[in-house]
Design an enzyme around this catalytic site. Structure first.
Site, PDB file in Angstrom:
ATOM      1  CG  HIS A 140       0.019  39.554  77.121  1.00  0.00           C
ATOM      2  ND1 HIS A 140       1.010  40.149  76.375  1.00  0.00           N
ATOM      3  CD2 HIS A 140       0.632  38.594  77.861  1.00  0.00           C
ATOM      4  CE1 HIS A 140       2.175  39.572  76.639  1.00  0.00           C
ATOM      5  NE2 HIS A 140       1.975  38.627  77.545  1.00  0.00           N
ATOM      6  CD  GLU A 172      -1.039  42.336  74.386  1.00  0.00           C
ATOM      7  OE1 GLU A 172      -1.354  43.005  75.389  1.00  0.00           O
ATOM      8  OE2 GLU A 172       0.011  41.667  74.316  1.00  0.00           O
ATOM      9  CB  CYS A 202       3.588  40.811  79.568  1.00  0.00           C
ATOM     10  SG  CYS A 202       3.890  39.249  80.389  1.00  0.00           S
TER      11      CYS A 202
HETATM   12  N1  GLN Z   1       9.672  37.095  79.759  1.00  0.00           N
HETATM   13  C1  GLN Z   1       8.757  37.564  80.748  1.00  0.00           C
HETATM   14  C2  GLN Z   1       8.223  36.434  81.612  1.00  0.00           C
HETATM   15  O1  GLN Z   1       8.286  35.285  81.231  1.00  0.00           O
HETATM   16  C3  GLN Z   1       7.614  38.346  80.111  1.00  0.00           C
HETATM   17  C4  GLN Z   1       6.738  37.498  79.246  1.00  0.00           C
HETATM   18  C5  GLN Z   1       5.879  38.281  78.286  1.00  0.00           C
HETATM   19  O2  GLN Z   1       6.118  39.454  78.044  1.00  0.00           O
HETATM   20  N2  GLN Z   1       4.875  37.654  77.733  1.00  0.00           N
HETATM   21  O3  GLN Z   1       7.709  36.667  82.668  1.00  0.00           O
END
Ligand code: GLN
Length: 548
Positions: A508, A510, A382
């Site tokens: 994600h 994970e 992400c």
């Molecule tokens: N802050 C980033 C976004 O909002 C990544 C979010 C995250 O890593 N879950 O896109």
């Protein structure tokens, strides 16, 4: 009629109530019983989505996009079922629902009170789980510790549920802690006695006590707990701390907790448990394996719970690949100050996990550049994908000012930016791109080799996206967008073509890794890490680095 196992915690928090709930789920599922697990969180936030990870640890995201407590991660990893929003209820949700009804006029004439209005809403939420899932047994974990002011309405609701549903359909399990007094070498049961007394003053008499401890618990202590807490001796189950949380169901099975629960709840068992695969996994974890070292460069590394699922996903993949992966926790802010670089140099792989806000971002970007130039395997999760993109833009496309508009709203090169629909959103809670979305995998790519599939579904939690205005420039310089939304509009995976493994996903992975079913991207990453460790000159490992 569904049955309920209610779990409360006593003495102190962080004794592994969530893992115990998950393990009980596993014991029952192994007997062919359909289970669901629910967490009741007494805090007033509607969900943990807006909480700082230092306060709360990781926010675990479900298929349906709900942002939940990290214990739901344990539940899913142990029972290997996808849970839904109903499985995490907070005081904030309960009060919001009751107050909304009051404003509608549903209680006209009445005074709204904790009993019965709040407790009825709590019971309604508990009952929704079996109604929606068809679970025969619902395990309900109450967050916090008995004695907390916040959890009282939840405990009162559990008391009423036994009154309404009867003893054969409800079971109270109390998880406590036996402190060890080093001066005398003794384990103490007094705090457990007090905690049970507190519980009984609320009207809950535990049927089972799980006595957690760092030391073996002798028979006489079990008898003492039974006597003072009014629980039969075979209802007391000591659980000594184990470095491997997946051992807990086996530990409880050996003490026959599964049969005990089945007997007390009059459950019809469909099959005998088959522990072989789980046992094999636990034995493999115990076995000596070659070590590889992975740096995890993040901003919340002082609290490893903030990266719970990442740590577990690494563990699952390493196990299948026959290595032990040590994680070196690197504070990205330290990299900005110039320290920790020598540790990074010695690791065989790098993960940049998710995160929000600009603190530590420059350190992550520098770390990604380091991984790119030194050909260290890199997995971006992400935010980690966004960091990979920013670094590439700055140093390969020579767009010095490239950034995400999250960190620099006026950047000349917003390579990561908000989608137009996100610009209209004012509220922060629950408004990100959340939950399961499909992703098309481009053939012949690293991602395709990892997944061996043309399309996958992955869980998301982010507001910002790759900015398509820059797509062509990136592709011309060696970046491949190997995962995209089915309409091709959103970049889901970015990878480098001239690197053994440098890949970032906007989702994600994970959250979908399971102990017996590691996630393909983590497996591919660990394979690259092993290749790196075997390359002459890189096999020194990070033995001198602080690892855990
Ligand atoms: N802050 C980033 C976004 O909002 C990544 C979010 C995250 O890593 N879950 O896109």
């Amino acid at each position: 009629m569904s049955k309920f196992v209610f779990l409360t915690g006593g003495v102190v928090s962080s004794v592994g109530k969530g893992v115990t709930a998950a393990a009980i789920g596993k014991l029952l599922k192994e007997r062919g019983i359909k289970v669901a697990i629910q967490k009741l969180d007494p805090y007033i936030n509607v969900d943990p989505g807006t909480m700082n990870p230092y306060q709360h640890g990781e926010v675990f995201v479900l298929d349906d996009g709900s942002e939940t407590d990290l214990d739901l991660g344990h539940y899913e990893r142990f029972i290997d079922d996808s849970l839904s929003a109903d499985c995490n209820v907070t005081t904030g949700q309960i009060y919001s629902a009751v107050i909304a009804e009051e404003r509608k006029g549903s209680f006209l004439g009445g005074t709204i009170q904790v009993v019965p209005h709040i407790t009825s809403e709590i019971k309604r939420r508990i009952n929704l789980v079996p109604e929606k899932t068809g679970a025969e047994v619902v395990i309900v974990e109450v967050g916090g510790t008995v004695g907390d002011i916040e959890s009282l309405p939840f405990l009162e609701a559990l008391r009423q549920m036994r009154y309404e549903r009867g003893r054969e359909n409800t079971l109270y399990v109390h998880v406590t802690w036996l402190p060890h007094i080093s001066a005398t070498g003794e384990l103490k049961t007094k705090p457990t006695q007090h905690s049970v007394r507190e519980l009984r003053s609320i009207g809950l008499n535990p049927d089972v006590i799980i006595a957690r401890s760092d030391h073996p618990v002798a028979e006489d202590l079990i008898a003492k707990i039974a006597l003072f807490c009014d629980v039969e001796p075979k209802g007391v189950f000591p659980v000594v701390t184990t470095p491997n949380l997946y051992e807990v169901p086996l530990l409880l099975e050996r003490q026959e907790l599964g049969s005990y629960l089945a007997e007390k709840l009059h459950l019809k068992l469909r099959r005998k448990p088959n522990w072989k695969p789980w046992q094999a996994m636990v034995h493999a974890e115990r076995a000596d394996r070659p070590k590889v070292c992975i740096s995890l460069v993040g901003k919340y590394v002082e609290l490893q719970d903030a990266y719970m699922s990442v740590r577990e996903a690494v563990r699952h993949a390493a196990l299948v690949e026959g290595v032990k992966a040590e994680i070196l926790w690197v504070q990205s802010g330290d990299l900005e100050k110039g320290s920790a670089w020598s540790d990074l140099q010695r690791t065989h792989g790098m993960i940049v996990p998710g995160g929000f806000g600009d603190r530590g971002i420059e350190g992550m970007i520098e770390a990604a550049g380091f991984a790119r130039r030194k050909k260290i395997p890199y997995l971006g999760l992400c935010l980690g994908m966004q960091v990979l993109v920013i670094e590439f833009a700055r140093h390969v496309l020579d767009l010095d000012a490239a950034n995400s508009t999250e960190f620099d709203p006026d950047t000349a090169h917003p390579v990561i930016d908000l989608l137009p629909e996100q610009r209209q959103i004012g509220e922060l809670g629950g408004t990100m791109r959340l939950g399961l979305y499909p992703c098309k995998i481009g053939s012949g790519t690293l991602a395709a080799r990892a997944y061996k599939r043309e399309s996958v579904d992955e869980r998301h939690r982010h507001r910002y996206e790759f900015n398509n205005a820059y797509r062509q420039a990136f592709e011309e310089h060696g970046m491949c967008f190997s995962g995209q939304s089915p309409d091709g509009k959103l970049v889901e995976i970015a990878e480098l073509t001239d690197h053994d493994f440098m890949l970032g996903s906007q989702f994600h992975p994970e959250f979908l890794s399971r102990p017996n079913r590691p996630h393909p991207l983590f497996v591919a990453f660990i394979k690259a890490v092993i290749r790196r460790a075997k390359t002459p000159g890189n096999n020194a490992a990070a033995s001198s680095a602080s690892t855990s």
